[in-house]
Scaffold this motif. Structure first.
Motif, PDB file in Angstrom:
ATOM      1  N   ALA A 104     -79.973  31.516  10.465  1.00  0.00           N
ATOM      2  CA  ALA A 104     -79.900  32.910  10.902  1.00  0.00           C
ATOM      3  C   ALA A 104     -81.065  33.341  11.785  1.00  0.00           C
ATOM      4  CB  ALA A 104     -79.822  33.831   9.689  1.00  0.00           C
ATOM      5  N   GLU A 105     -82.226  32.684  11.651  1.00  0.00           N
ATOM      6  CA  GLU A 105     -83.371  33.071  12.469  1.00  0.00           C
ATOM      7  C   GLU A 105     -83.563  32.185  13.687  1.00  0.00           C
ATOM      8  OE1 GLU A 105     -87.003  33.607  10.300  1.00  0.00           O
ATOM      9  OE2 GLU A 105     -85.995  34.542   8.594  1.00  0.00           O
ATOM     10  N   VAL A 106     -83.048  30.962  13.614  1.00  0.00           N
ATOM     11  CA  VAL A 106     -83.312  30.009  14.701  1.00  0.00           C
ATOM     12  C   VAL A 106     -82.027  29.530  15.379  1.00  0.00           C
ATOM     13  CG1 VAL A 106     -84.322  27.772  15.303  1.00  0.00           C
ATOM     14  CG2 VAL A 106     -85.491  29.269  13.660  1.00  0.00           C
ATOM     15  N   ALA A 107     -81.197  28.778  14.678  1.00  0.00           N
ATOM     16  CA  ALA A 107     -80.103  28.047  15.328  1.00  0.00           C
ATOM     17  C   ALA A 107     -79.113  28.976  16.035  1.00  0.00           C
ATOM     18  CB  ALA A 107     -79.379  27.167  14.310  1.00  0.00           C
ATOM     19  N   LEU A 108     -78.562  29.954  15.319  1.00  0.00           N
ATOM     20  CA  LEU A 108     -77.532  30.795  15.921  1.00  0.00           C
ATOM     21  C   LEU A 108     -78.075  31.741  16.988  1.00  0.00           C
ATOM     22  CD1 LEU A 108     -74.471  30.732  15.358  1.00  0.00           C
ATOM     23  CD2 LEU A 108     -75.827  29.568  13.645  1.00  0.00           C
ATOM     24  N   ALA A 154     -93.449  30.870   2.034  1.00  0.00           N
ATOM     25  CA  ALA A 154     -94.641  30.634   2.853  1.00  0.00           C
ATOM     26  C   ALA A 154     -94.536  29.317   3.611  1.00  0.00           C
ATOM     27  CB  ALA A 154     -95.886  30.630   1.970  1.00  0.00           C
ATOM     28  N   ALA A 155     -94.053  28.258   2.940  1.00  0.00           N
ATOM     29  CA  ALA A 155     -93.907  26.965   3.614  1.00  0.00           C
ATOM     30  C   ALA A 155     -92.883  27.046   4.734  1.00  0.00           C
ATOM     31  CB  ALA A 155     -93.498  25.898   2.601  1.00  0.00           C
ATOM     32  N   VAL A 156     -91.782  27.747   4.493  1.00  0.00           N
ATOM     33  CA  VAL A 156     -90.754  27.886   5.520  1.00  0.00           C
ATOM     34  C   VAL A 156     -91.304  28.636   6.724  1.00  0.00           C
ATOM     35  CG1 VAL A 156     -88.525  28.934   6.053  1.00  0.00           C
ATOM     36  CG2 VAL A 156     -88.852  27.739   3.874  1.00  0.00           C
ATOM     37  N   LYS A 157     -92.042  29.696   6.469  1.00  0.00           N
ATOM     38  CA  LYS A 157     -92.568  30.523   7.564  1.00  0.00           C
ATOM     39  C   LYS A 157     -93.642  29.797   8.358  1.00  0.00           C
ATOM     40  CE  LYS A 157     -94.803  34.994   8.456  1.00  0.00           C
ATOM     41  NZ  LYS A 157     -95.302  36.250   7.845  1.00  0.00           N
ATOM     42  N   THR A 158     -94.574  29.146   7.669  1.00  0.00           N
ATOM     43  CA  THR A 158     -95.734  28.578   8.357  1.00  0.00           C
ATOM     44  C   THR A 158     -95.509  27.176   8.887  1.00  0.00           C
ATOM     45  OG1 THR A 158     -96.662  27.731   6.272  1.00  0.00           O
ATOM     46  CG2 THR A 158     -97.309  29.959   6.952  1.00  0.00           C
ATOM     47  N   ARG A 159     -94.539  26.448   8.310  1.00  0.00           N
ATOM     48  CA  ARG A 159     -94.358  25.056   8.724  1.00  0.00           C
ATOM     49  C   ARG A 159     -92.984  24.779   9.312  1.00  0.00           C
ATOM     50  NH1 ARG A 159     -96.641  20.171   8.187  1.00  0.00           N
ATOM     51  NH2 ARG A 159     -95.259  18.345   8.055  1.00  0.00           N
ATOM     52  N   TRP A 160     -91.934  25.118   8.582  1.00  0.00           N
ATOM     53  CA  TRP A 160     -90.615  24.658   8.986  1.00  0.00           C
ATOM     54  C   TRP A 160     -89.988  25.489  10.085  1.00  0.00           C
ATOM     55  CZ3 TRP A 160     -91.468  20.274   7.522  1.00  0.00           C
ATOM     56  CH2 TRP A 160     -91.884  19.935   6.228  1.00  0.00           C
ATOM     57  N   ARG A 161     -90.268  26.789  10.157  1.00  0.00           N
ATOM     58  CA  ARG A 161     -89.621  27.610  11.184  1.00  0.00           C
ATOM     59  C   ARG A 161     -89.941  27.090  12.583  1.00  0.00           C
ATOM     60  NH1 ARG A 161     -88.949  31.512  14.706  1.00  0.00           N
ATOM     61  NH2 ARG A 161     -87.439  33.185  14.309  1.00  0.00           N
ATOM     62  N   ALA A 162     -91.196  26.776  12.851  1.00  0.00           N
ATOM     63  CA  ALA A 162     -91.565  26.263  14.174  1.00  0.00           C
ATOM     64  C   ALA A 162     -90.893  24.922  14.452  1.00  0.00           C
ATOM     65  CB  ALA A 162     -93.077  26.133  14.272  1.00  0.00           C
ATOM     66  N   ALA A 163     -90.792  24.083  13.429  1.00  0.00           N
ATOM     67  CA  ALA A 163     -90.117  22.794  13.612  1.00  0.00           C
ATOM     68  C   ALA A 163     -88.646  23.009  13.925  1.00  0.00           C
ATOM     69  CB  ALA A 163     -90.269  21.945  12.353  1.00  0.00           C
ATOM     70  N   PHE A 164     -87.992  23.941  13.228  1.00  0.00           N
ATOM     71  CA  PHE A 164     -86.590  24.238  13.502  1.00  0.00           C
ATOM     72  C   PHE A 164     -86.414  24.720  14.945  1.00  0.00           C
ATOM     73  CE2 PHE A 164     -86.055  25.590   8.756  1.00  0.00           C
ATOM     74  CZ  PHE A 164     -86.042  24.264   8.372  1.00  0.00           C
ATOM     75  N   GLN A 165     -87.326  25.578  15.404  1.00  0.00           N
ATOM     76  CA  GLN A 165     -87.208  26.113  16.765  1.00  0.00           C
ATOM     77  C   GLN A 165     -87.363  25.016  17.815  1.00  0.00           C
ATOM     78  OE1 GLN A 165     -86.573  29.665  17.484  1.00  0.00           O
ATOM     79  NE2 GLN A 165     -85.852  28.456  19.240  1.00  0.00           N
TER      80      GLN A 165
END
Length: 387
Positions: free
Chosen positions: A349-353, A98-109
């Motif tokens: 796998a979802e953002v960087a590559l 949940a933390a990865v999906k709601t917080r970190w994924r957008a930051a990674f993007q």
């Protein structure tokens, strides 16, 4: 019998260059081998490595004399049983799905887009230093909550700690750089404690402070997370890009089906495991592959070898996206399964590559790629060009 257990001819320098021929020989002839150069028994077969990972009461993580303990402190990855579980429970709110999906994924993007905004007009560069390393380091600054650290310092300090942790040959220069890195991280933690105590933000340091973890343990656990959180994503980003660019047929598969990015990541970290070895200490007499181990024996769980075990994977030396999903051990197994696995999968796998390949038209290799390491392994260069 005792002589057959010894692998005196193993050269750690040669392992750094290319460990896989040696690993294959040991799996076939000497799967639990005493290696004097490393001071450990090498466990090279998949089943033995998984058995050791899942039986912490026999193969202990706790080892005050270990390099991890000496460089970073008594972090949760060097604990077992209730002590390990207690620390892990306090760390996990920062790494939950949940933390990865709601917080970190957008930051990674945001980080990936910013890096590629700068790279796209250049037409060429080394994507290890220009994309993979800053992507991992800037993401780590966000996730740890150490906002005062420049990403360049984060990348350098992480590498220096990992070099010190893998310093089995006792190089004093590597030990000194490791000490400098840990001192810098301690200062960054001290600078952020008042801010994150007043304004919690869900980062690693924030959740550990909120949980009331003692500062000595916070320091050790943050350092361990910085080590793995830089090393594995960086090397997987660069390595997976290299694997796809070197094989047009594999690249065509992900180009035709974006749903394969997750499989591509898992196959890469099986093929070249960024974290290639973790150490354990035997606590009571046991036997593996016909070899008796006694209390106090130190063993090296070679993930990089287990993930190329011919009895578990067809043509394991080949990077192959058509391979049916298989259970690798790149993230470990059992209680010590990597706490940051969800974050790594999302970042890579979802953002960087996907973003890298979408943003840089006709991305291609532009020179030789160098790889190195056996305790940790990955590309050291990734020269590329694009239109």
């Amino acid at each position: 019998m005792a002589q057959t257990l010894i692998a005196e001819d193993i050269d750690l320098g040669a392992l750094w260059d290319d460990p896989y021929p040696t690993f294959a020989r040991l799996r076939a002839e000497n799967p639990v081998a005493w290696v004097p150069a490393a001071g450990h028994f090498f466990l090279t077969r998949f089943d033995d490595v998984v058995h050791a990972e899942r039986n912490g009461e026999i193969f202990n993580s706790t080892a005050p004399e270990s390099l991890v303990h000496r460089v970073m402190g008594h972090a949760f990855i060097r604990k077992d049983g209730d002590d390990h579980a207690a620390d892990r429970r306090q760390v996990m709110p920062a790494f939950s799905p949940a933390a990865v999906k709601t917080r970190w994924r957008a930051a990674f993007q945001t980080i990936a887009d910013d890096l590629l905004d700068g790279l796209e007009p250049r037409g060429a560069g080394d994507l290890f230093t220009d994309f993979a390393a800053p992507m991992a380091a800037r993401s780590l600054v966000e996730v740890t909550g150490l906002a005062t650290i420049a990403w360049q310092d984060m990348a350098r300090w992480s590498q220096w700690m990992m070099d010190a942790v893998g310093n089995y040959h006792g190089d004093p220069a590597l030990a000194a750089r490791g000490a400098e890195a840990t001192a810098g991280i301690d200062a960054a933690i001290d600078a952020m404690v008042p801010r994150l105590t007043a304004e919690p933000d869900g980062s690693v340091l924030s959740v550990l402070l909120s949980a009331g973890m003692p500062m000595e343990l916070i320091r050790a656990n943050v350092k361990v997370i910085i080590g793995g959180g830089q090393n594995e994503p960086r090397d997987a980003i660069a390595g997976l890009a290299w694997a796809l660019l070197a094989d047009p047929a594999q690249r065509a598969l992900v180009a035709a089906d974006a749903g394969l990015w997750g499989r591509a990541f898992e196959e890469y970290i099986r093929w070249i495991s960024p974290i290639g070895m973790v150490p354990r200490t035997v606590s009571r007499e046991t036997e593996l592959s016909g070899v008796r181990l006694k209390p106090g024996d130190r063993v090296a769980l070679l993930f990089g070898s287990a993930n190329r075990d011919e009895t578990k994977f067809d043509a394991p030396e080949r990077f192959d996206l058509s391979r049916e999903k298989s259970q690798h051990v790149a993230f470990g197994a059992g209680p010590h399964f990597c706490a940051g696995a969800w974050a790594a999968r999302t970042q890579v796998a979802e953002v960087a590559l996907p973003t890298l390949f979408a943003r840089l038209p006709r991305l291609r290799l532009n020179g030789p790629v160098r790889c190195g390491g056996w305790v940790f392994r990955g590309p050291l260069t990734l020269p590329c060009a694009w239109d």
